[in-house]
Write a protein that holds these residues in place. Sequence first.
Motif, short mmCIF file in Angstrom:
data_model
loop_
_atom_site.label_atom_id
_atom_site.label_comp_id
_atom_site.label_asym_id
_atom_site.label_seq_id
_atom_site.Cartn_x
_atom_site.Cartn_y
_atom_site.Cartn_z
N ILE A 149 1.52 10.96 6.00
CA ILE A 149 0.38 10.01 6.43
C ILE A 149 0.95 8.91 7.05
O ILE A 149 0.69 8.37 7.96
CB ILE A 149 -0.74 9.78 5.60
CG1 ILE A 149 -1.31 11.07 5.20
CG2 ILE A 149 -1.64 8.63 5.96
CD1 ILE A 149 -2.34 11.11 4.07
N GLU A 150 2.19 8.32 6.29
CA GLU A 150 2.44 6.94 6.93
C GLU A 150 3.28 7.36 8.29
O GLU A 150 3.18 6.46 9.15
CB GLU A 150 3.67 6.52 5.86
CG GLU A 150 4.50 5.24 6.49
CD GLU A 150 5.50 4.86 5.62
OE1 GLU A 150 6.39 3.93 5.96
OE2 GLU A 150 5.81 5.48 4.56
N LEU A 184 2.57 -0.99 10.92
CA LEU A 184 1.65 -0.66 9.91
C LEU A 184 1.20 -1.83 9.02
O LEU A 184 0.05 -2.22 8.79
CB LEU A 184 1.82 0.43 8.95
CG LEU A 184 1.85 1.66 9.70
CD1 LEU A 184 1.91 2.79 8.56
CD2 LEU A 184 0.51 2.14 10.24
N LEU A 236 0.47 7.65 10.87
CA LEU A 236 -0.17 6.39 10.97
C LEU A 236 0.96 5.45 12.02
O LEU A 236 0.54 4.68 12.93
CB LEU A 236 -0.54 5.64 10.20
CG LEU A 236 -1.71 6.21 9.29
CD1 LEU A 236 -2.10 5.45 8.19
CD2 LEU A 236 -2.95 6.34 10.28
N ILE A 241 0.91 -1.07 0.00
CA ILE A 241 -0.03 -0.03 -0.06
C ILE A 241 0.93 1.24 0.02
O ILE A 241 1.77 1.47 0.72
CB ILE A 241 -0.99 -0.01 1.21
CG1 ILE A 241 -2.00 -1.26 1.30
CG2 ILE A 241 -1.76 1.26 1.20
CD1 ILE A 241 -2.61 -1.33 2.59
N GLN A 242 0.75 2.21 -0.96
CA GLN A 242 1.20 3.31 -0.82
C GLN A 242 0.59 4.55 -0.18
O GLN A 242 -0.41 4.55 -0.65
CB GLN A 242 1.57 3.63 -2.56
CG GLN A 242 2.45 2.79 -3.15
CD GLN A 242 3.69 2.74 -2.89
OE1 GLN A 242 4.54 3.45 -2.54
NE2 GLN A 242 4.26 1.18 -2.88
N LEU A 243 1.34 5.03 0.65
CA LEU A 243 0.95 6.27 1.31
C LEU A 243 1.91 7.49 1.38
O LEU A 243 3.03 7.44 1.13
CB LEU A 243 0.89 5.77 2.97
CG LEU A 243 -0.26 4.64 3.33
CD1 LEU A 243 0.09 4.43 4.80
CD2 LEU A 243 -1.60 4.77 2.84
#
Length: 87
Positions: free
Chosen positions: A11-12, A22, A15, A5-7
């Motif tokens: 935001i990464e 994650l 989170l 999943i690319q964030l």
Amino acid sequence: MTISIQLPPSIEEQLRNEWGDLDRAAKAALALEAYRTEKLSIGQVAEILGLTLYETEGIMKERGIAAPFSLADLEHDRATLKQLFNP
């Protein structure tokens, strides 16, 4: 299987600060949603997460995920109670 999943980096980071690992959080979210929609059993979820059934039930309770309970389950329980209390 590997899922990526690319964030956006900001935001990464946000989170990761909140949830830590994650990869584990995403795996748990996927497994719990599959259980909620009756695609996986609780045993399969426990296997995916590397937890015991008891630990998995605890996580589900924390997240408000109830065990699926069908009309057939209710009828089975009623028949069992009838046998127990009306011999």
